[in-house]
Enzyme design. Structure first.
Site, PDB file in Angstrom:
ATOM      1  N   CYS A 170       6.447   5.300 -10.123  1.00  0.00           N
ATOM      2  CA  CYS A 170       5.209   6.082 -10.091  1.00  0.00           C
ATOM      3  C   CYS A 170       5.452   7.543  -9.704  1.00  0.00           C
ATOM      4  O   CYS A 170       4.821   8.451 -10.254  1.00  0.00           O
ATOM      5  CB  CYS A 170       4.192   5.449  -9.147  1.00  0.00           C
ATOM      6  N   HIS A 194      -0.021  10.045  -5.140  1.00  0.00           N
ATOM      7  CA  HIS A 194       1.251  10.635  -4.744  1.00  0.00           C
ATOM      8  C   HIS A 194       1.221  12.133  -5.050  1.00  0.00           C
ATOM      9  O   HIS A 194       0.691  12.552  -6.083  1.00  0.00           O
ATOM     10  CB  HIS A 194       2.409  10.002  -5.518  1.00  0.00           C
TER      11      HIS A 194
END
Length: 325
Positions: free
Chosen positions: A122, A234
């Site tokens: 990710c 993130h």
């Protein structure tokens, strides 16, 4: 779908429904521990069956959103039976025979698959999506990255650990958790296990996967990956050295034109909460921080959507499009 009861599996089910992915039937599978549970898909409640080679037989396409062990065991058996596998685990990412794909960047790699396609980490997806426009504009020599990674990066247990710790209050000892220490109200510069060279598992993934996706085996990429007490999203700060001089205006234009990237306006500060629930990678604070070949930028993405589920669905969509399959 193997791993249908996990956090990424849940988001993947939502992405398949939202994008109206064409399918005749969906069979949710999971480990023995989760078998028998039910998941919602397109207004139905589907019972989750135990994942096994027999359960995969006859499938055209299998998404693996589960542990690497299940993928390592079951993916080859599925391929042997004529099934195409899109895998979210780290199991196959660095296998030279397996394409590691972000469709906006290296979709052409799909054509050489031998049954298994890997979806990147990710964090890698967000970083690579921001780097590729700059690579095309001026080449890349060196990248220094600091990532700030949400607790959902380790799955549902990460989210649950943060909620429990917040409920216990400040100063309370860490409760059972997938993290090495208490995360609520704190952060620590470690994502995954530390290697003998002092780099973490996540830092090694980011460097190796980015080089493979961008087809830059000699790219210098140094990373520090930090776990932060945020549920989803993130973020990364990138210091980028390009091969040729690149003006800030030209860098911004390249980023703004790239599919799947949303460039923030001047003075706009994209945050993890802005990225949550979105499929775009948000980029802001593009600025000169050194010589004419050095830029810095700020990158944010939903690690469960574009960082996981959406990218996997995009791979499948490209495969099943004209000439795919």
């Amino acid at each position: 779908m193997v791993g249908a009861t996990g956090l990424v599996g849940e988001v993947l089910l939502g992405a398949l429904a939202a994008r109206k992915f064409p399918l005749e039937a969906l069979v949710p599978l999971a480990s023995e521990r989760s078998a028998g549970r039910r998941v919602a898909f397109r207004g139905e409640e589907l019972e989750v069956r135990p994942a096994s080679a027999a359960a995969l037989a006859g499938s055209h396409l299998v998404f693996f959103a589960a542990t690497g062990e299940l993928s390592r065991t079951l993916a080859p058996a599925a391929v042997a039976g004529g099934t195409i596998v899109v895998d979210k685990s780290a199991t196959w990412r660095l296998d030279p025979a397996v394409p590691l794909v972000i469709p906006e960047i290296n979709g052409a790699a799909l054509a050489r698959h031998q049954g298994i396609l890997a979806c990147p980490n990710c964090t890698t997806i967000a970083v690579a999506m921001a780097l590729e426009p700059l690579r095309r504009a001026a080449g890349l020599v060196r990248v220094i990255a600091t990532t700030l990674q949400a607790v959902s990066g380790v799955g549902r247990e990460g989210l649950e650990a943060l909620v429990r710790e917040r409920g216990a209050g400040p100063g309370a000892p860490a409760l059972p958790s997938p993290f090495p220490r208490r995360i609520a109200g704190d952060l620590f510069p470690l994502c995954g296990t530390l290697g003998a060279d002092g780099t973490s598992e996540e830092e090694r993934k980011l460097a190796a996967e980015t080089r493979k996706i961008l087809d830059l085996p000699d790219l210098e990429l140094a990373a520090t990956c930090v776990r932060v007490p945020i549920e989803v999203g993130h973020a990364a700060t990138l210091v980028v050295e390009t091969r040729a001089p690149l003006a800030v205006a030209a860098a911004r234009a390249a980023l703004a034109a790239f599919p799947g990237v949303r460039l923030a306006g001047e003075g706009e500060l994209p945050t993890p909460s802005d990225a949550a629930g979105r499929d775009e990678v948000l980029v802001g604070r593009v600025r000169r921080t050194g010589n004419e070949r050095q830029l810095s930028l700020w990158v944010v993405a939903d690690n469960l959507r574009k960082g996981a589920a959406t990218n996997a669905v995009q791979i499948a969509e490209a495969l099943l499009g004209p000439g795919g399959g």
